[in-house]
Every structure is written in structure tokens, then in C-alpha cells.
Design a protein around this motif. Sequence first.
Motif, PDB file in Angstrom:
ATOM      1  N   VAL A 106       0.857  -1.186   0.000  1.00 57.52           N
ATOM      2  CA  VAL A 106       0.000   0.000   0.000  1.00 57.52           C
ATOM      3  C   VAL A 106       0.896   1.240   0.000  1.00 57.52           C
ATOM      4  O   VAL A 106       1.773   1.380   0.861  1.00 57.52           O
ATOM      5  CB  VAL A 106      -0.924   0.011   1.237  1.00 57.52           C
ATOM      6  N   VAL A 107       0.688   2.129  -0.964  1.00 51.45           N
ATOM      7  CA  VAL A 107       1.473   3.370  -1.059  1.00 51.45           C
ATOM      8  C   VAL A 107       0.527   4.558  -0.980  1.00 51.45           C
ATOM      9  O   VAL A 107      -0.350   4.718  -1.836  1.00 51.45           O
ATOM     10  CB  VAL A 107       2.284   3.436  -2.375  1.00 51.45           C
ATOM     11  N   ILE A 108       0.716   5.375   0.048  1.00 55.01           N
ATOM     12  CA  ILE A 108      -0.156   6.537   0.269  1.00 55.01           C
ATOM     13  C   ILE A 108       0.685   7.806   0.221  1.00 55.01           C
ATOM     14  O   ILE A 108       1.678   7.927   0.937  1.00 55.01           O
ATOM     15  CB  ILE A 108      -0.861   6.455   1.633  1.00 55.01           C
ATOM     16  N   GLY A 109       0.290   8.740  -0.626  1.00 61.54           N
ATOM     17  CA  GLY A 109       0.957  10.038  -0.708  1.00 61.54           C
ATOM     18  C   GLY A 109       0.147  11.122  -0.009  1.00 61.54           C
ATOM     19  O   GLY A 109      -0.825  10.847   0.696  1.00 61.54           O
ATOM     20  N   PHE A 110       0.575  12.362  -0.244  1.00 57.66           N
ATOM     21  CA  PHE A 110      -0.114  13.494   0.394  1.00 57.66           C
ATOM     22  C   PHE A 110       0.066  14.701  -0.507  1.00 57.66           C
ATOM     23  O   PHE A 110       1.180  15.092  -0.811  1.00 57.66           O
ATOM     24  CB  PHE A 110       0.509  13.775   1.765  1.00 57.66           C
ATOM     25  N   ASP A 111      -1.005  15.279  -0.967  1.00 57.48           N
ATOM     26  CA  ASP A 111      -1.106  16.526  -1.749  1.00 57.48           C
ATOM     27  C   ASP A 111      -2.205  16.438  -2.793  1.00 57.48           C
ATOM     28  O   ASP A 111      -2.945  17.386  -2.987  1.00 57.48           O
ATOM     29  CB  ASP A 111       0.193  16.927  -2.460  1.00 57.48           C
ATOM     30  N   GLY A 112      -2.269  15.285  -3.513  1.00 55.43           N
ATOM     31  CA  GLY A 112      -3.287  15.145  -4.539  1.00 55.43           C
ATOM     32  C   GLY A 112      -2.902  15.793  -5.853  1.00 55.43           C
ATOM     33  O   GLY A 112      -3.763  16.358  -6.540  1.00 55.43           O
ATOM     34  N   ASN A 113      -1.608  15.717  -6.230  1.00 55.26           N
ATOM     35  CA  ASN A 113      -1.231  16.334  -7.506  1.00 55.26           C
ATOM     36  C   ASN A 113      -1.562  15.407  -8.682  1.00 55.26           C
ATOM     37  O   ASN A 113      -1.900  14.236  -8.502  1.00 55.26           O
ATOM     38  CB  ASN A 113       0.237  16.789  -7.505  1.00 55.26           C
ATOM     39  N   LEU A 114      -1.479  15.949  -9.891  1.00 50.87           N
ATOM     40  CA  LEU A 114      -1.936  15.223 -11.072  1.00 50.87           C
ATOM     41  C   LEU A 114      -1.106  13.971 -11.351  1.00 50.87           C
ATOM     42  O   LEU A 114      -1.640  12.947 -11.768  1.00 50.87           O
ATOM     43  CB  LEU A 114      -1.909  16.153 -12.290  1.00 50.87           C
ATOM     44  N   ASP A 115       0.195  14.044 -11.117  1.00 52.83           N
ATOM     45  CA  ASP A 115       1.036  12.863 -11.328  1.00 52.83           C
ATOM     46  C   ASP A 115       0.641  11.739 -10.374  1.00 52.83           C
ATOM     47  O   ASP A 115       0.659  10.561 -10.753  1.00 52.83           O
ATOM     48  CB  ASP A 115       2.514  13.221 -11.122  1.00 52.83           C
TER      49      ASP A 115
END
Length: 308
Positions: A242-251
Motif C-alpha cells: 500500500v502506497v499513500i501520498g499526500f497533496d493530490g497532484n496530477l502525477d
Amino acid sequence: MKRKSLKALALSMFCILVMCLFSGCSSRNDKKTIGLVLSTLDNPFFVSIKNGAETRAKELGYNLIVLNSENDPAKERSNVEDLIQVGVVALLINPTDSDAVSSSIKVANQKNVPVVTLDRKANEGKVAAHIASDNVAGGASAAEFALSKLKDKDKIKVVELQGTPGASATRDRGKGFDEDITKDSRVAIVSSQSADFDREKGLKVMENIIQAVPDFDVVFSQNDEMALGAAKALKTAKKDVVVIGFDGNLDAEDAILGGTMTATVAQQPEEIGAIGVDISKKIDNGEKIDKDIAASTKILTKDDLKNN
């Protein structure tokens, strides 16, 4: 003053004059000007802040001068000094670092220029308002999402990629995530390392972690850029976690749709930029403003993106 110093000053003022002319702040234009200093324009998140601010400034009839600090505190201070020379009704600043920005803010304070920080806080100096997503709550929502995805596992091993040391976003996102996820007795954080909010560093740090700690279930990255780098390393290593990021950018959205990322805590950077201009107008009009202003976040998954 030395000849080189005079030459540098002349060049700096020429650049500002050119920017003013292109942004419409000539002496014949009675529009007031707002300054926006961004830590970097290499990150799509900060480009979105710029876009939101530019759109709202145009709507409200203000000129907006945007300067890039290139992640350099010395450049940041120079940008602030240049904008003060131009004359701005308010200074919007996204700090390169919450400690280092203090000297720049104090320069503005000395000239009675109101300062509004965006996304990252300043640890010193007088700030009229701070606008950011609720990073603590966003980190907590990432933890809750991770636990929901791994609810059937007896033990959960977590890797965390931290942002720039000293940045308030690093501290707050980490606090929200760590405090929430460690409430579950199944969880062990097996590695927590900084990659400075940078994609290439995220890739390299993740490669090193895979070598040192090959067994883990979830990666929480404190921004999408590091998550994208980590996702590339994980794909190469053929690891399904599971990979979770933060920001919500288009990439990041593309990576979620493509299956290399699982989710992102989506900020609304254009909203942050727009609110910054709104607050600048209130300051210009002498209106009362709140000290801390929160922009919303939400978890974005593949299903969310498909339904939009």
C-alpha cells in the motif's frame, strides 16, 4: 558600496521592473499589488498554489508578482526584499523552511508589510495569518485508510518517508499519521527516513529501505513527490504494498489510476492560493481576519478518480 554589489543591485531591480511591467503594475496602472514567494516551482503542488492565486487576483483586480525561491533561504530573503522595494499590500510566502524563513519575515515586519504564510508555518516573526490544509488531520486520515486496507493482517509493518526536517508540514503530517496508526497494536514502524519532499530522493531512499528492510506492508509518504519516487523503486523491486501520498497532484492521480500508488491525501492547493489573495484583500481593506485558516483535504483512491 563595491562595484560588484552595485551591479548586482541594479540587475535585481531591473528584473523586478520587468516583472512589474509584464504583470501590469506600471505607474499608469492604479491596481494594487500582492507579492507571492514560493519555496519552489519544481513541485506541481506549488504551481497549483500559484495558479489559484493568479486566477483570484485577476478576479479581484489585483496585480500579483510571483517569485521562486528555488528552495534556497538566501534567495527567499532576496525575493522578499525585492517585493518590498516594489511595494505590495501584502506578502504571501510559502517558506523554504519554518526556521529559515523567520529572517525574511522580520524584514517585512520592519517595513510594516503584512505577511501571510501558505502551507508551511514560520517559527518566528509576526505573521498576520497562516493558510494550510489541516496536516495533522490529513496524516490521521492516511493512517485510518492504511488500517482499513490491511484490516485482515495480524501484523502491519509501516515505512514512512518524511519531508524536509524543520518544515511544519513534515512535523504535522508525521504527528497525525504516527499518533493514529500506532494506536493499533498490530503496527510497527520499521523505517522512517527523510527524502526532503523530493521525487528523486524518494526513489533513492526507498531503494535503500528495500535493501535494509525488505518486509513491509505500507508506505506513507508525506508528499506525493516522494511517493512517486518510492512507487518507482517498489515497481522495480516487484513489491506490492500500500502506497499513500499526500497533496493530490496530477502525477499522483495518474499513478493511482495506473496502480503504482494506492491513494493520496488530497489537498486543495489552488484553494490555498485563492484564499491567500482573499485574505490579502481583507488586509488591504482593514478588515478583521482569522489567524489560522484551514483548507480541506480528502483521501483519493482509484474509485474516487474513476467516478469524477
